[in-house]
Design a protein around this motif. Structure first.
Motif, short mmCIF file in Angstrom:
data_model
loop_
_atom_site.label_atom_id
_atom_site.label_comp_id
_atom_site.label_asym_id
_atom_site.label_seq_id
_atom_site.Cartn_x
_atom_site.Cartn_y
_atom_site.Cartn_z
N LEU A 1 0.85 -1.19 0.00
CA LEU A 1 0.00 0.00 0.00
C LEU A 1 0.88 1.24 0.00
O LEU A 1 1.93 1.26 0.66
N ALA A 2 0.46 2.27 -0.72
CA ALA A 2 1.26 3.49 -0.82
C ALA A 2 0.37 4.72 -0.69
O ALA A 2 -0.82 4.69 -1.05
N ASP A 3 0.96 5.79 -0.16
CA ASP A 3 0.28 7.08 -0.18
C ASP A 3 0.12 7.53 -1.63
O ASP A 3 0.82 7.05 -2.53
N GLN A 4 -0.76 8.50 -1.84
CA GLN A 4 -1.01 8.93 -3.21
C GLN A 4 0.12 9.78 -3.80
O GLN A 4 0.18 9.97 -5.02
N GLN A 5 1.02 10.29 -2.96
CA GLN A 5 2.15 11.04 -3.49
C GLN A 5 2.93 10.17 -4.48
O GLN A 5 3.19 9.00 -4.22
N GLN A 6 3.31 10.75 -5.61
CA GLN A 6 3.93 9.96 -6.67
C GLN A 6 5.19 9.26 -6.22
O GLN A 6 5.47 8.13 -6.63
N ARG A 7 5.96 9.90 -5.34
CA ARG A 7 7.20 9.26 -4.88
C ARG A 7 6.91 7.99 -4.09
O ARG A 7 7.71 7.05 -4.12
N CYS A 8 5.78 7.96 -3.38
CA CYS A 8 5.41 6.74 -2.65
C CYS A 8 4.96 5.65 -3.62
O CYS A 8 5.33 4.48 -3.46
N GLN A 9 4.18 6.02 -4.61
CA GLN A 9 3.74 5.05 -5.61
C GLN A 9 4.92 4.49 -6.39
O GLN A 9 5.01 3.28 -6.64
N ASP A 10 5.85 5.36 -6.77
CA ASP A 10 7.01 4.92 -7.53
C ASP A 10 7.90 4.00 -6.68
O ASP A 10 8.47 3.03 -7.19
N THR A 11 8.01 4.30 -5.40
CA THR A 11 8.79 3.44 -4.51
C THR A 11 8.14 2.07 -4.40
O THR A 11 8.82 1.03 -4.49
N ALA A 12 6.83 2.05 -4.19
CA ALA A 12 6.10 0.79 -4.06
C ALA A 12 6.28 -0.07 -5.30
O ALA A 12 6.49 -1.29 -5.21
N ALA A 13 6.21 0.55 -6.46
CA ALA A 13 6.38 -0.19 -7.70
C ALA A 13 7.81 -0.71 -7.84
O ALA A 13 8.04 -1.85 -8.27
N ALA A 14 8.79 0.12 -7.46
CA ALA A 14 10.20 -0.27 -7.60
C ALA A 14 10.57 -1.41 -6.67
O ALA A 14 11.46 -2.22 -7.01
N LEU A 15 9.91 -1.53 -5.54
CA LEU A 15 10.21 -2.63 -4.62
C LEU A 15 9.97 -3.98 -5.29
O LEU A 15 10.66 -4.97 -4.99
N GLY A 16 8.98 -4.05 -6.18
CA GLY A 16 8.72 -5.28 -6.92
C GLY A 16 8.21 -6.41 -6.05
O GLY A 16 8.39 -7.58 -6.38
#
Length: 381
Positions: free
Chosen positions: A108-123
């Motif tokens: 789960l990620a906050d809506q801030q783009q940096r949080c979404q991008d981090t969540a996706a990068a974790l894989g």
């Protein structure tokens, strides 16, 4: 003849017992990892500058040299740097060693783009990453979550942490010597004040504008402080942020707003037995630290620091809740570290009943999204 059924029953019972003994004893447990987002491009123009006459807002005002431009960072302010995304990928590759291989892992990620991008990068996500603003920023997402009394809360916290803040101010002269003379007054000459709910002054500039930038430079493979600051020097001066941040955001009413959603997730962790990774902010970690009396130290970082990708892992298992920390290191050959964490009193493990007794009164339920029924969740793949 009458003995045959009895013999058959004995044989079947023996086979069942043997099969049961051969099965591994798998402990049922739930895990929740609260993680700060990636290293990002800093905000070098502060919205809460010191009071007049030292009310300069840009980092360049406090230095004889200019800070790196957006072109040097390669992306816009607030977004994950290229090196930051790579670091998140490395963290994601290492995290299964502490998270296990749960089939019900949620990210789960906050809506801030940096949080979404981090969540996706974790894989790590087995399903789509869930974007949940209410979990991390209920003041913006939930109408029932009212603003705390910022001015009074920060004033009380500053008074409580006065010795730590005074000690941190002793480092301002050293930092100013590193920066060189700017158009603004020296940091050590700018007093600290609580104004409109914010702790402003020399410490805020040092923490949120200067040292945050130096830390992000180090984690983004850029020269740190114009290549004038060693890792040891960075950690020494990061004590400025370690003192400022809990004074600004660690007061109970403020922490309760930012931490209640996470605490609500933890309350059911022993029952849900799921594995969740929550990608939020330094304010998320500070809230949990303050509300639960947590302490931690991980890798090369100072005690209680909230650097990017620092995470606190909660594990509910066999009637107990344990806690530990994870973080990126400053060593490219071993970029991941597992560190210590503890509750107030120094214990890294509590009976689940004691943990819930600690958590329950810290939750402001009006700041918890208790039901997602009827709501569509925004997702990213």
């Amino acid at each position: 003849m009458p003995r045959e059924p009895l013999v058959l029953l004995l044989i079947l019972t023996t086979l069942r017992l043997g099969a049961a003994a051969s099965k591994p004893n798998i402990a049922q447990e739930g895990k929740l990892l609260l993680l700060r987002h990636c290293p990002r491009v800093p905000f070098t123009n502060d919205r809460h500058p010191p009071l007049a006459p030292g009310n300069y807002s840009n980092a360049d005002n406090f230095s004889s040299r200019s800070f790196p431009s957006t072109a040097k960072w390669q992306v816009a302010q607030g977004q994950c740097t290229p090196a930051g995304v790579q670091l998140a990928r490395q963290m994601g590759a290492a995290l299964p060693s502490v998270l296990g291989t749960s089939r019900t892992l949620r990210v789960l990620a906050d809506q801030q783009q940096r949080c979404q991008d981090t969540a996706a990068a974790l894989g790590l996500n087995l399903t789509a990453v869930e974007v949940n603003q209410a979990l991390f920023d209920p003041l913006s997402a939930l109408k029932g979550c009212k603003q705390p009394a910022w001015q009074q809360t920060v004033e009380r916290q500053v008074a409580r942490l006065e010795p730590e803040l005074k000690e941190a101010r002793m480092l301002l002269k050293e930092l100013q010597e590193l920066l060189g003379k700017g158009v603004a007054p020296p940091l050590q000459d700018i007093p600290d004040n609580v104004s409109n709910g914010y702790l402003v002054g020399g410490l805020r500039v040092a923490s949120e504008v200067i040292m945050e930038t130096f830390m992000l430079e180090r984690m983004s493979a850029l020269p740190v402080a114009w290549d004038q600051l060693s890792d040891a020097g960075l950690q020494r001066l990061m004590q400025l942020r370690d003192a400022y941040f809990p004074a600004m955001y660690g007061g109970f009413d403020i922490a309760q707003r930012y931490g209640s959603g996470v605490l609500a997730e933890l309350m059911s962790l022993d029952v849900s037995q799921t594995t969740s990774v929550l990608v939020g902010h330094d304010t998320s970690l500070q809230a949990i630290q303050s509300l639960l009396g947590l302490g931690w130290q991980c890798g090369p970082w100072t005690k209680g620091s909230v650097e990017p990708l620092l995470g606190i892992l909660f594990t509910a298992s066999e009637g107990k809740m344990s806690v530990q920390s994870v973080c990126p290191t400053l060593n490219s050959e071993a970029p991941f570290a597992v560190g210590s964490a503890s509750f107030a009193g120094g214990k890294s493990e509590l009976p689940i009943t004691d943990f819930k007794s600690l958590v329950r009164p810290a939750i402001a339920w009006q700041c918890v999204n208790t039901s997602d029924a009827g709501k569509e969740r925004q997702v990213i793949v």
